[in-house]
Design a protein around this motif. Structure first.
Motif, PDB file in Angstrom:
ATOM      1  N   LEU A   1     -22.319 -19.538  23.795  1.00  0.00           N
ATOM      2  CA  LEU A   1     -23.664 -19.355  24.353  1.00  0.00           C
ATOM      3  C   LEU A   1     -24.664 -19.004  23.256  1.00  0.00           C
ATOM      4  CD1 LEU A   1     -22.857 -17.247  27.543  1.00  0.00           C
ATOM      5  CD2 LEU A   1     -23.372 -19.688  27.440  1.00  0.00           C
ATOM      6  N   PHE A   2     -24.229 -18.169  22.308  1.00  0.00           N
ATOM      7  CA  PHE A   2     -25.126 -17.795  21.212  1.00  0.00           C
ATOM      8  C   PHE A   2     -25.502 -19.020  20.373  1.00  0.00           C
ATOM      9  CE2 PHE A   2     -23.350 -13.177  21.019  1.00  0.00           C
ATOM     10  CZ  PHE A   2     -24.016 -12.874  22.202  1.00  0.00           C
ATOM     11  N   GLY A   3     -24.562 -19.921  20.144  1.00  0.00           N
ATOM     12  CA  GLY A   3     -24.871 -21.146  19.414  1.00  0.00           C
ATOM     13  C   GLY A   3     -25.904 -21.987  20.140  1.00  0.00           C
ATOM     14  N   ASP A   4     -25.773 -22.091  21.461  1.00  0.00           N
ATOM     15  CA  ASP A   4     -26.725 -22.878  22.252  1.00  0.00           C
ATOM     16  C   ASP A   4     -28.122 -22.269  22.227  1.00  0.00           C
ATOM     17  OD1 ASP A   4     -24.665 -24.590  22.949  1.00  0.00           O
ATOM     18  OD2 ASP A   4     -24.395 -23.733  24.965  1.00  0.00           O
ATOM     19  N   VAL A   5     -28.200 -20.964  22.411  1.00  0.00           N
ATOM     20  CA  VAL A   5     -29.513 -20.325  22.465  1.00  0.00           C
ATOM     21  C   VAL A   5     -30.152 -20.289  21.070  1.00  0.00           C
ATOM     22  CG1 VAL A   5     -28.783 -17.885  22.290  1.00  0.00           C
ATOM     23  CG2 VAL A   5     -30.760 -18.486  23.679  1.00  0.00           C
ATOM     24  N   ALA A   6     -29.332 -20.209  20.008  1.00  0.00           N
ATOM     25  CA  ALA A   6     -29.868 -20.287  18.644  1.00  0.00           C
ATOM     26  C   ALA A   6     -30.450 -21.668  18.370  1.00  0.00           C
ATOM     27  CB  ALA A   6     -28.779 -19.964  17.624  1.00  0.00           C
ATOM     28  N   THR A   7     -29.806 -22.701  18.910  1.00  0.00           N
ATOM     29  CA  THR A   7     -30.327 -24.057  18.727  1.00  0.00           C
ATOM     30  C   THR A   7     -31.718 -24.179  19.334  1.00  0.00           C
ATOM     31  OG1 THR A   7     -28.123 -25.024  18.658  1.00  0.00           O
ATOM     32  CG2 THR A   7     -29.936 -26.495  19.275  1.00  0.00           C
ATOM     33  N   GLU A   8     -31.892 -23.702  20.568  1.00  0.00           N
ATOM     34  CA  GLU A   8     -33.228 -23.781  21.179  1.00  0.00           C
ATOM     35  C   GLU A   8     -34.233 -22.945  20.404  1.00  0.00           C
ATOM     36  OE1 GLU A   8     -35.833 -22.933  25.205  1.00  0.00           O
ATOM     37  OE2 GLU A   8     -33.640 -22.833  25.373  1.00  0.00           O
ATOM     38  N   LEU A   9     -33.823 -21.766  19.948  1.00  0.00           N
ATOM     39  CA  LEU A   9     -34.721 -20.926  19.159  1.00  0.00           C
ATOM     40  C   LEU A   9     -35.224 -21.689  17.934  1.00  0.00           C
ATOM     41  CD1 LEU A   9     -35.511 -17.648  18.843  1.00  0.00           C
ATOM     42  CD2 LEU A   9     -34.038 -17.978  16.874  1.00  0.00           C
ATOM     43  N   CYS A  10     -34.311 -22.355  17.212  1.00  0.00           N
ATOM     44  CA  CYS A  10     -34.697 -23.113  16.018  1.00  0.00           C
ATOM     45  C   CYS A  10     -35.621 -24.278  16.358  1.00  0.00           C
ATOM     46  CB  CYS A  10     -33.457 -23.627  15.290  1.00  0.00           C
ATOM     47  SG  CYS A  10     -32.518 -22.347  14.458  1.00  0.00           S
ATOM     48  N   VAL A  11     -35.336 -24.968  17.453  1.00  0.00           N
ATOM     49  CA  VAL A  11     -36.201 -26.074  17.856  1.00  0.00           C
ATOM     50  C   VAL A  11     -37.604 -25.548  18.139  1.00  0.00           C
ATOM     51  CG1 VAL A  11     -36.640 -27.772  19.678  1.00  0.00           C
ATOM     52  CG2 VAL A  11     -34.343 -27.553  18.707  1.00  0.00           C
ATOM     53  N   ARG A  12     -37.691 -24.435  18.845  1.00  0.00           N
ATOM     54  CA  ARG A  12     -39.005 -23.888  19.199  1.00  0.00           C
ATOM     55  C   ARG A  12     -39.749 -23.306  17.993  1.00  0.00           C
ATOM     56  NH1 ARG A  12     -40.315 -23.696  24.411  1.00  0.00           N
ATOM     57  NH2 ARG A  12     -38.686 -24.174  25.920  1.00  0.00           N
ATOM     58  N   THR A  13     -39.028 -22.747  17.033  1.00  0.00           N
ATOM     59  CA  THR A  13     -39.698 -22.131  15.882  1.00  0.00           C
ATOM     60  C   THR A  13     -39.935 -23.094  14.735  1.00  0.00           C
ATOM     61  OG1 THR A  13     -37.596 -21.341  14.981  1.00  0.00           O
ATOM     62  CG2 THR A  13     -38.836 -19.809  16.385  1.00  0.00           C
ATOM     63  N   ASP A  14     -39.013 -24.050  14.541  1.00  0.00           N
ATOM     64  CA  ASP A  14     -39.062 -24.891  13.346  1.00  0.00           C
ATOM     65  C   ASP A  14     -39.033 -26.381  13.631  1.00  0.00           C
ATOM     66  OD1 ASP A  14     -38.797 -23.028  10.834  1.00  0.00           O
ATOM     67  OD2 ASP A  14     -37.475 -22.191  12.365  1.00  0.00           O
ATOM     68  N   GLY A  15     -38.931 -26.782  14.906  1.00  0.00           N
ATOM     69  CA  GLY A  15     -38.905 -28.203  15.224  1.00  0.00           C
ATOM     70  C   GLY A  15     -37.630 -28.892  14.761  1.00  0.00           C
ATOM     71  N   ASP A  16     -36.536 -28.131  14.610  1.00  0.00           N
ATOM     72  CA  ASP A  16     -35.260 -28.683  14.163  1.00  0.00           C
ATOM     73  C   ASP A  16     -34.148 -27.819  14.760  1.00  0.00           C
ATOM     74  OD1 ASP A  16     -34.168 -30.605  11.753  1.00  0.00           O
ATOM     75  OD2 ASP A  16     -32.876 -28.844  12.043  1.00  0.00           O
ATOM     76  N   GLU A  17     -33.000 -28.440  15.041  1.00  0.00           N
ATOM     77  CA  GLU A  17     -31.885 -27.685  15.618  1.00  0.00           C
ATOM     78  C   GLU A  17     -31.329 -26.638  14.682  1.00  0.00           C
ATOM     79  OE1 GLU A  17     -28.893 -30.378  16.979  1.00  0.00           O
ATOM     80  OE2 GLU A  17     -30.173 -31.186  18.558  1.00  0.00           O
ATOM     81  N   GLY A  18     -31.475 -26.817  13.384  1.00  0.00           N
ATOM     82  CA  GLY A  18     -30.944 -25.869  12.413  1.00  0.00           C
ATOM     83  C   GLY A  18     -29.426 -25.899  12.372  1.00  0.00           C
ATOM     84  N   LEU A  19     -28.860 -25.105  11.493  1.00  0.00           N
ATOM     85  CA  LEU A  19     -27.414 -24.977  11.351  1.00  0.00           C
ATOM     86  C   LEU A  19     -27.059 -23.495  11.327  1.00  0.00           C
ATOM     87  CD1 LEU A  19     -26.748 -27.603   8.552  1.00  0.00           C
ATOM     88  CD2 LEU A  19     -26.172 -27.815  10.976  1.00  0.00           C
ATOM     89  N   PHE A  20     -25.996 -23.143  12.028  1.00  0.00           N
ATOM     90  CA  PHE A  20     -25.546 -21.753  12.034  1.00  0.00           C
ATOM     91  C   PHE A  20     -24.779 -21.493  10.747  1.00  0.00           C
ATOM     92  CE2 PHE A  20     -25.603 -18.519  15.343  1.00  0.00           C
ATOM     93  CZ  PHE A  20     -24.977 -17.492  14.668  1.00  0.00           C
ATOM     94  N   ALA A  21     -25.232 -20.527   9.946  1.00  0.00           N
ATOM     95  CA  ALA A  21     -24.580 -20.221   8.671  1.00  0.00           C
ATOM     96  C   ALA A  21     -23.447 -19.216   8.845  1.00  0.00           C
ATOM     97  CB  ALA A  21     -25.602 -19.684   7.675  1.00  0.00           C
ATOM     98  N   GLY A  22     -23.590 -18.285   9.775  1.00  0.00           N
ATOM     99  CA  GLY A  22     -22.519 -17.315   9.989  1.00  0.00           C
ATOM    100  C   GLY A  22     -22.991 -16.077  10.710  1.00  0.00           C
ATOM    101  N   TYR A  23     -22.004 -15.346  11.199  1.00  0.00           N
ATOM    102  CA  TYR A  23     -22.265 -14.064  11.844  1.00  0.00           C
ATOM    103  C   TYR A  23     -22.100 -12.942  10.833  1.00  0.00           C
ATOM    104  CZ  TYR A  23     -22.123 -16.200  16.472  1.00  0.00           C
ATOM    105  OH  TYR A  23     -22.395 -16.965  17.566  1.00  0.00           O
TER     106      TYR A  23
END
Length: 132
Positions: free
Chosen positions: A37-59
């Motif tokens: 779930l955190f990966g999914d919500v991080a993807t939307e956050l990146c789309v909304r802030t940066d216009g890109d899905e981004g990549l998760f680097a780590g916890y």
């Protein structure tokens, strides 16, 4: 870019946890479910802030606080807490907002007020350099 690149910006998703996702006795669901779930919500956050899905680097940290059960309705929130050139530090929290109450019947459920925190985490996502 949508212009939402500010510390404190948050995105929340909600999802029903089906009984098919129970892996353990007592209809328990594994902790990895929250991380998904955190990966999914991080993807939307990146789309909304940066216009890109981004990549998760780590916890940097993950804390499993309470159990998640099949039949729960869970919400996951990602909050932007630090902005680097390409990196975004994000705090996550997953909460159960509704829980099955099978002692009252096979489809009975309760709204939890307040919600029960089940997982907290902090992580970093990386986005491409903005075109300009």
């Amino acid at each position: 870019m949508t212009g939402a690149l500010v510390e404190g910006f948050a995105v929340t998703h909600r999802r029903y946890v089906p009984y098919a996702h129970a892996h353990y006795g007592g209809n328990l669901v594994d902790g990895a479910y929250s991380l998904g779930l955190f990966g999914d919500v991080a993807t939307e956050l990146c789309v909304r802030t940066d216009g890109d899905e981004g990549l998760f680097a780590g916890y940097e940290s993950v804390e499993f606080v309470s159990p998640l059960h099949a039949g729960d309705v869970v919400e996951a929130t990602a909050t932007l807490v630090r902005i680097g050139n390409r990196s975004r530090r994000v705090e996550f929290e997953a909460r159960v907002v509704c829980r099955a109450a099978t002692d009252r019947g096979p489809s009975a459920a309760d709204v939890l007020d307040p919600p029960v925190v089940i997982t907290r985490a902090t992580g970093t996502v990386v986005v491409p350099i903005a075109a300009g």
